[in-house]
Design a protein around this motif. Structure first.
Motif, PDB file in Angstrom:
ATOM      1  N   THR A   1      36.161  37.522  47.343  1.00 39.80           N
ATOM      2  CA  THR A   1      34.751  37.428  47.741  1.00 39.80           C
ATOM      3  C   THR A   1      33.804  38.243  46.871  1.00 39.80           C
ATOM      4  OG1 THR A   1      34.865  39.304  49.272  1.00 39.80           O
ATOM      5  CG2 THR A   1      35.430  37.112  50.158  1.00 39.80           C
ATOM      6  N   ASN A   2      34.332  39.261  46.198  1.00 38.67           N
ATOM      7  CA  ASN A   2      33.499  40.191  45.423  1.00 38.67           C
ATOM      8  C   ASN A   2      32.430  40.874  46.276  1.00 38.67           C
ATOM      9  OD1 ASN A   2      34.707  39.933  42.818  1.00 38.67           O
ATOM     10  ND2 ASN A   2      33.757  37.910  42.666  1.00 38.67           N
TER      11      ASN A   2
ATOM     12  N   SER B   1      31.952  43.875  49.330  1.00 42.63           N
ATOM     13  CA  SER B   1      32.501  44.938  50.167  1.00 42.63           C
ATOM     14  C   SER B   1      31.459  45.330  51.198  1.00 42.63           C
ATOM     15  CB  SER B   1      32.881  46.161  49.321  1.00 42.63           C
ATOM     16  OG  SER B   1      33.222  47.244  50.162  1.00 42.63           O
TER      17      SER B   1
ATOM     18  N   ASN C   1      44.863  40.962  40.055  1.00 42.67           N
ATOM     19  CA  ASN C   1      45.098  40.166  41.262  1.00 42.67           C
ATOM     20  C   ASN C   1      46.560  39.741  41.396  1.00 42.67           C
ATOM     21  OD1 ASN C   1      44.848  38.287  39.174  1.00 42.67           O
ATOM     22  ND2 ASN C   1      43.909  36.750  40.501  1.00 42.67           N
TER      23      ASN C   1
ATOM     24  N   GLU D   1      38.884  40.772  46.108  1.00 40.35           N
ATOM     25  CA  GLU D   1      39.056  40.010  44.866  1.00 40.35           C
ATOM     26  C   GLU D   1      38.495  38.594  45.004  1.00 40.35           C
ATOM     27  OE1 GLU D   1      43.135  42.179  43.229  1.00 40.35           O
ATOM     28  OE2 GLU D   1      43.296  40.319  44.385  1.00 40.35           O
TER      29      GLU D   1
END
Length: 189
Positions: free
Chosen positions: A64-65, A67, A138, A62
């Motif tokens: 850093t956006n 993966s 979040n 959430e």
């Protein structure tokens, strides 16, 4: 609106909850085929830590956006539902060093605790007026992490509380927050 166990709940909420739980259970059953109930050897504190890892990963994604392993937030919420139910199963059975239940028993226990989570959701949803629908995903993550910190403190206290809910109640809340996350992440698809 329908009345279930004396509480009025939005029929859409009940269906979405059932759909999210079905999605989670499908993954649980597939993992049982691959691994069996190997989690039976995990102590409750290890389940708490596994839940923490999943929730912490969601929070990192959430923030850093990004993966690096190619999996998003949705699979982690599903894992939280499943590990939350595994935690409840573990608390209900004696500690073991062996796999002492078969897949059918694991699914039966899963269904029992999933039903408890649904009953709690219905009761709280009634009292809180579906407030979760106006929350951001979040916030569910933060609430799950908060509940996990509470569980860690209860575990450090030998499982005892003075005035607060115990570990099982916190696991149930975690399951429900994760299901709300699943609903929010899948309802626009």
């Amino acid at each position: 609106m329908i009345n279930k166990t004396n509480f009025t709940v939005n029929t859409n909420t009940l269906q979405q909850f059932a759909d999210a739980l079905k999605l989670s259970k499908e993954i649980f059953e597939k993992k049982l085929i691959d691994y069996g109930p190997s989690w039976r050897i995990m102590r409750p504190m290890s389940i708490t830590d596994q839940l923490y890892i999943k929730a912490k990963r969601i929070r990192t994604l959430e923030l850093t956006n990004v993966s690096m392993v190619g999996e998003g937030i949705l699979p982690e919420f599903i894992a939280i539902v499943n590990y939350g139910i595994i935690g409840l199963i573990q608390l209900s059975l004696p500690l073991t060093d062996d796999i002492d239940i078969d897949n059918n028993k694991a699914v039966s226990l899963y269904e029992k605790f999933a039903s408890e989570a649904e009953k709690l959701m219905i009761a709280k949803n009634h009292d809180y007026g579906e407030a979760w629908r106006n929350m951001r995903v979040n916030s569910y993550t933060d609430l799950i992490l908060t509940k996990l910190q509470r569980i860690k403190q209860i575990e450090a206290n030998g499982g005892h509380t003075v005035v607060s809910e115990g570990i099982s109640s916190n696991y149930l809340d975690i399951i429900n927050y994760a299901i709300f996350g699943i609903i929010k992440l899948t309802e626009d698809r």
